[in-house]
Design an enzyme around this catalytic site. Structure first.
Site, PDB file in Angstrom:
ATOM      1  N   ALA A   1       0.836  -1.208   0.000  1.00  0.00           N
ATOM      2  CA  ALA A   1       0.000   0.000   0.000  1.00  0.00           C
ATOM      3  C   ALA A   1       0.864   1.247   0.000  1.00  0.00           C
ATOM      4  O   ALA A   1       2.030   1.216   0.392  1.00  0.00           O
ATOM      5  CB  ALA A   1      -0.899   0.022   1.256  1.00  0.00           C
TER       6      ALA A   1
ATOM      7  N   THR B   1       1.456   4.027   2.131  1.00  0.00           N
ATOM      8  CA  THR B   1       1.179   4.209   3.557  1.00  0.00           C
ATOM      9  C   THR B   1       1.664   5.562   4.090  1.00  0.00           C
ATOM     10  O   THR B   1       1.601   5.794   5.293  1.00  0.00           O
ATOM     11  CB  THR B   1       1.831   3.084   4.386  1.00  0.00           C
ATOM     12  OG1 THR B   1       3.233   3.085   4.108  1.00  0.00           O
ATOM     13  CG2 THR B   1       1.225   1.738   4.058  1.00  0.00           C
TER      14      THR B   1
ATOM     15  N   TYR C   1      -5.261   9.219   2.673  1.00  0.00           N
ATOM     16  CA  TYR C   1      -4.845   7.831   2.936  1.00  0.00           C
ATOM     17  C   TYR C   1      -6.060   6.983   3.322  1.00  0.00           C
ATOM     18  O   TYR C   1      -6.295   5.918   2.745  1.00  0.00           O
ATOM     19  CB  TYR C   1      -3.779   7.806   4.036  1.00  0.00           C
ATOM     20  CG  TYR C   1      -3.486   6.420   4.575  1.00  0.00           C
ATOM     21  CD1 TYR C   1      -2.820   5.475   3.797  1.00  0.00           C
ATOM     22  CD2 TYR C   1      -3.892   6.041   5.866  1.00  0.00           C
ATOM     23  CE1 TYR C   1      -2.564   4.192   4.281  1.00  0.00           C
ATOM     24  CE2 TYR C   1      -3.639   4.776   6.359  1.00  0.00           C
ATOM     25  CZ  TYR C   1      -2.974   3.857   5.572  1.00  0.00           C
ATOM     26  OH  TYR C   1      -2.727   2.588   6.052  1.00  0.00           O
TER      27      TYR C   1
ATOM     28  N   LYS D   1      -7.671   3.858   1.262  1.00  0.00           N
ATOM     29  CA  LYS D   1      -7.732   2.515   1.869  1.00  0.00           C
ATOM     30  C   LYS D   1      -9.176   2.024   1.903  1.00  0.00           C
ATOM     31  O   LYS D   1      -9.446   0.845   1.700  1.00  0.00           O
ATOM     32  CB  LYS D   1      -7.128   2.531   3.275  1.00  0.00           C
ATOM     33  CG  LYS D   1      -5.612   2.673   3.335  1.00  0.00           C
ATOM     34  CD  LYS D   1      -4.869   1.512   2.695  1.00  0.00           C
ATOM     35  CE  LYS D   1      -5.047   0.211   3.461  1.00  0.00           C
ATOM     36  NZ  LYS D   1      -4.246  -0.890   2.842  1.00  0.00           N
TER      37      LYS D   1
ATOM     38  N   TRP E   1      -2.106   1.012  14.206  1.00  0.00           N
ATOM     39  CA  TRP E   1      -0.879   1.368  14.922  1.00  0.00           C
ATOM     40  C   TRP E   1       0.088   0.173  14.971  1.00  0.00           C
ATOM     41  O   TRP E   1       0.522  -0.248  16.057  1.00  0.00           O
ATOM     42  CB  TRP E   1      -1.189   1.841  16.327  1.00  0.00           C
ATOM     43  CG  TRP E   1      -2.042   3.075  16.462  1.00  0.00           C
ATOM     44  CD1 TRP E   1      -2.912   3.599  15.537  1.00  0.00           C
ATOM     45  CD2 TRP E   1      -2.113   3.945  17.597  1.00  0.00           C
ATOM     46  NE1 TRP E   1      -3.508   4.721  16.029  1.00  0.00           N
ATOM     47  CE2 TRP E   1      -3.051   4.969  17.287  1.00  0.00           C
ATOM     48  CE3 TRP E   1      -1.505   3.963  18.846  1.00  0.00           C
ATOM     49  CZ2 TRP E   1      -3.360   5.988  18.192  1.00  0.00           C
ATOM     50  CZ3 TRP E   1      -1.825   4.968  19.742  1.00  0.00           C
ATOM     51  CH2 TRP E   1      -2.725   5.974  19.421  1.00  0.00           C
TER      52      TRP E   1
HETATM   53  N1  LIG Z   1       1.368   0.656   9.852  1.00  0.00           N
HETATM   54  C1  LIG Z   1       0.158   0.728  10.406  1.00  0.00           C
HETATM   55  O1  LIG Z   1       0.010   1.233  11.522  1.00  0.00           O
HETATM   56  C2  LIG Z   1      -1.040   0.181   9.694  1.00  0.00           C
HETATM   57  C3  LIG Z   1      -2.274   0.236  10.336  1.00  0.00           C
HETATM   58  C4  LIG Z   1      -3.393  -0.293   9.698  1.00  0.00           C
HETATM   59  C5  LIG Z   1      -3.272  -0.871   8.459  1.00  0.00           C
HETATM   60  N2  LIG Z   1      -2.065  -0.890   7.835  1.00  0.00           N
HETATM   61  C6  LIG Z   1      -1.990  -1.510   6.502  1.00  0.00           C
HETATM   62  O2  LIG Z   1      -1.131  -2.626   6.606  1.00  0.00           O
HETATM   63  C7  LIG Z   1      -0.413  -2.803   5.386  1.00  0.00           C
HETATM   64  C8  LIG Z   1       1.071  -2.820   5.687  1.00  0.00           C
HETATM   65  O3  LIG Z   1       1.425  -1.586   6.298  1.00  0.00           O
HETATM   66  P1  LIG Z   1       2.925  -1.223   6.715  1.00  0.00           P
HETATM   67  O4  LIG Z   1       2.862  -0.283   7.820  1.00  0.00           O
HETATM   68  O5  LIG Z   1       3.717  -2.491   6.817  1.00  0.00           O
HETATM   69  O6  LIG Z   1       3.375  -0.428   5.436  1.00  0.00           O
HETATM   70  P2  LIG Z   1       4.776  -0.296   4.721  1.00  0.00           P
HETATM   71  O7  LIG Z   1       5.881  -0.591   5.668  1.00  0.00           O
HETATM   72  O8  LIG Z   1       4.764   1.031   4.011  1.00  0.00           O
HETATM   73  O9  LIG Z   1       4.691  -1.473   3.677  1.00  0.00           O
HETATM   74  C9  LIG Z   1       3.948  -1.338   2.499  1.00  0.00           C
HETATM   75  C10 LIG Z   1       4.718  -2.052   1.418  1.00  0.00           C
HETATM   76  O10 LIG Z   1       4.009  -1.877   0.200  1.00  0.00           O
HETATM   77  C11 LIG Z   1       4.969  -1.621  -0.802  1.00  0.00           C
HETATM   78  N3  LIG Z   1       4.331  -0.916  -1.892  1.00  0.00           N
HETATM   79  C12 LIG Z   1       3.943   0.374  -1.951  1.00  0.00           C
HETATM   80  N4  LIG Z   1       3.378   0.643  -3.151  1.00  0.00           N
HETATM   81  C13 LIG Z   1       3.413  -0.520  -3.846  1.00  0.00           C
HETATM   82  C14 LIG Z   1       2.995  -0.895  -5.144  1.00  0.00           C
HETATM   83  N5  LIG Z   1       2.409  -0.014  -5.976  1.00  0.00           N
HETATM   84  N6  LIG Z   1       3.205  -2.177  -5.555  1.00  0.00           N
HETATM   85  C15 LIG Z   1       3.782  -3.065  -4.729  1.00  0.00           C
HETATM   86  N7  LIG Z   1       4.202  -2.775  -3.501  1.00  0.00           N
HETATM   87  C16 LIG Z   1       4.003  -1.517  -3.060  1.00  0.00           C
HETATM   88  C17 LIG Z   1       6.035  -0.794  -0.132  1.00  0.00           C
HETATM   89  O11 LIG Z   1       7.228  -0.872  -0.862  1.00  0.00           O
HETATM   90  P3  LIG Z   1       8.423   0.207  -0.608  1.00  0.00           P
HETATM   91  O12 LIG Z   1       8.778   0.091   0.827  1.00  0.00           O
HETATM   92  O13 LIG Z   1       9.482  -0.275  -1.511  1.00  0.00           O
HETATM   93  O14 LIG Z   1       7.829   1.524  -0.953  1.00  0.00           O
HETATM   94  C18 LIG Z   1       6.133  -1.496   1.213  1.00  0.00           C
HETATM   95  O15 LIG Z   1       7.037  -2.582   1.145  1.00  0.00           O
HETATM   96  C19 LIG Z   1      -0.857  -1.640   4.489  1.00  0.00           C
HETATM   97  O16 LIG Z   1      -1.881  -2.107   3.656  1.00  0.00           O
HETATM   98  C20 LIG Z   1      -1.393  -0.604   5.452  1.00  0.00           C
HETATM   99  O17 LIG Z   1      -2.360   0.226   4.850  1.00  0.00           O
HETATM  100  C21 LIG Z   1      -0.950  -0.384   8.423  1.00  0.00           C
END
Ligand SMILES: NC(=O)c1ccc[n+]([C@@H]2O[C@H](COP(=O)([O-])OP(=O)(O)OC[C@H]3O[C@@H](n4cnc5c(N)ncnc54)[C@H](OP(=O)(O)O)[C@@H]3O)[C@@H](O)[C@H]2O)c1
Length: 250
Positions: free
Chosen positions: A36, A38, A97, A101, A121
């Site tokens: 995503a 993010t 964002y 989502k 979080w």
């Molecule tokens: N972090 C939170 O607190 C949280 C809370 C609720 C839900 N979420 C959801 O949980 C999921 C994981 O979150 P996270 O915090 O682990 O995020 P993250 O660390 O930003 O990981 C997202 C990954 O998606 C990759 N990505 C971005 N655009 C892409 C594309 N077009 N094609 C393929 N890959 C792509 C990024 O690659 P690069 O690193 O190379 O850019 C990154 O590896 C997301 O869907 C997010 O919305 C997160």
């Protein structure tokens, strides 16, 4: 949680999900879609870019035609409630964002075979996240300023992975589920707990969201709970923190 399974890992280098799936992507039993845009603040400057990744990307992943887990977020809510958000509450995202989502939720659901898991979080032992950032800052300074007027559920990725497995293995009906840690706290409470559990001496200066001055709005209250029978319950965020710190120091 999926370690015993045959896994094909996909990242941005191998498949930019804003494009249709490459031919090499195999037939699978389950797709875990965590890719995503993010960058919450960056999405305000480029909502179109966020939409292409989060909505268009999810359409392309759903087009694989396999059962799908889509990870969504507490940021689909506006944060005006003062009791936990449950699955039947109406989303009302305040920023780009959260809007994209939520659009991704729609794209996942349109495929007809998606578990939409809303969580919040997230923290873990790899990559950039609040726990690792706080520990890095504590090594550099004696005080950090942390927001004390947003309330949520810091969720350990190990617990989310286990709950994901349970949702899939239980064969729960496709649909939206809230999977977040038990308990609730502010970011400032969380920072204090990190320093306490890690045994580091760093003070937390409590500030407001307004003082921090980030471009994107964040929900002031985004505690997630489930109202659906059979949904796995995650441990308390503090237990997650202890597990995460143990893994970090191992
Ligand atoms: N972090 C939170 O607190 C949280 C809370 C609720 C839900 N979420 C959801 O949980 C999921 C994981 O979150 P996270 O915090 O682990 O995020 P993250 O660390 O930003 O990981 C997202 C990954 O998606 C990759 N990505 C971005 N655009 C892409 C594309 N077009 N094609 C393929 N890959 C792509 C990024 O690659 P690069 O690193 O190379 O850019 C990154 O590896 C997301 O869907 C997010 O919305 C997160």
């Amino acid at each position: 949680m999926f370690a015993g399974d045959e896994i094909t890992g996909v990242d941005l280098d191998t498949w930019d999900v804003s494009l249709p799936a490459p031919v090499w992507v195999p037939e699978v039993d389950l797709v875990l879609h965590a890719a995503a845009w993010t960058n919450v603040d960056g999405a305000e400057d480029d909502p179109q870019g966020a939409a292409i990744a989060n909505i268009g990307g999810t359409q392309n992943v759903a087009a694989l035609g396999h059962p799908l887990v889509y990870y969504s977020t507490d940021y689909v809510f506006d944060g005006t409630k003062r009791e936990p958000y449950v699955e039947s509450d109406s989303p009302n995202p305040q920023g780009a964002y959260g809007r994209t989502k939520l659009g991704g939720e729609g794209a996942a659901a349109a495929g007809g075979q998606a578990w939409i898991l809303r969580t919040s979080w997230l923290f873990g032992w790899t990559s950039t996240n609040f726990v690792r950032t706080m520990l890095r800052l504590a090594a550099e300074r004696s005080e950090v300023a942390v927001v004390a007027d947003q309330l949520g559920c810091p969720t350990y990725v190990g617990h989310l992975a286990r709950a994901t497995r349970e949702v899939v293995d239980a064969g729960l009906p496709y649909g939206v589920y809230h999977l977040a840690a038990q308990g609730e706290c502010t970011w400032a409470d969380f920072a204090e707990a990190i320093f306490e559990e890690a045994g580091v001496a760093c003070r937390v200066r409590r500030i407001t969201t307004e003082e921090l001055g980030r471009p994107a709005p964040r929900p002031a209250y985004s505690v997630l709970r489930t109202e659906k029978a059979g949904t796995p319950l995650l441990p308390n965020w503090r237990d997650g923190l202890r597990e995460c710190l143990a893994r970090l120091s191992a």
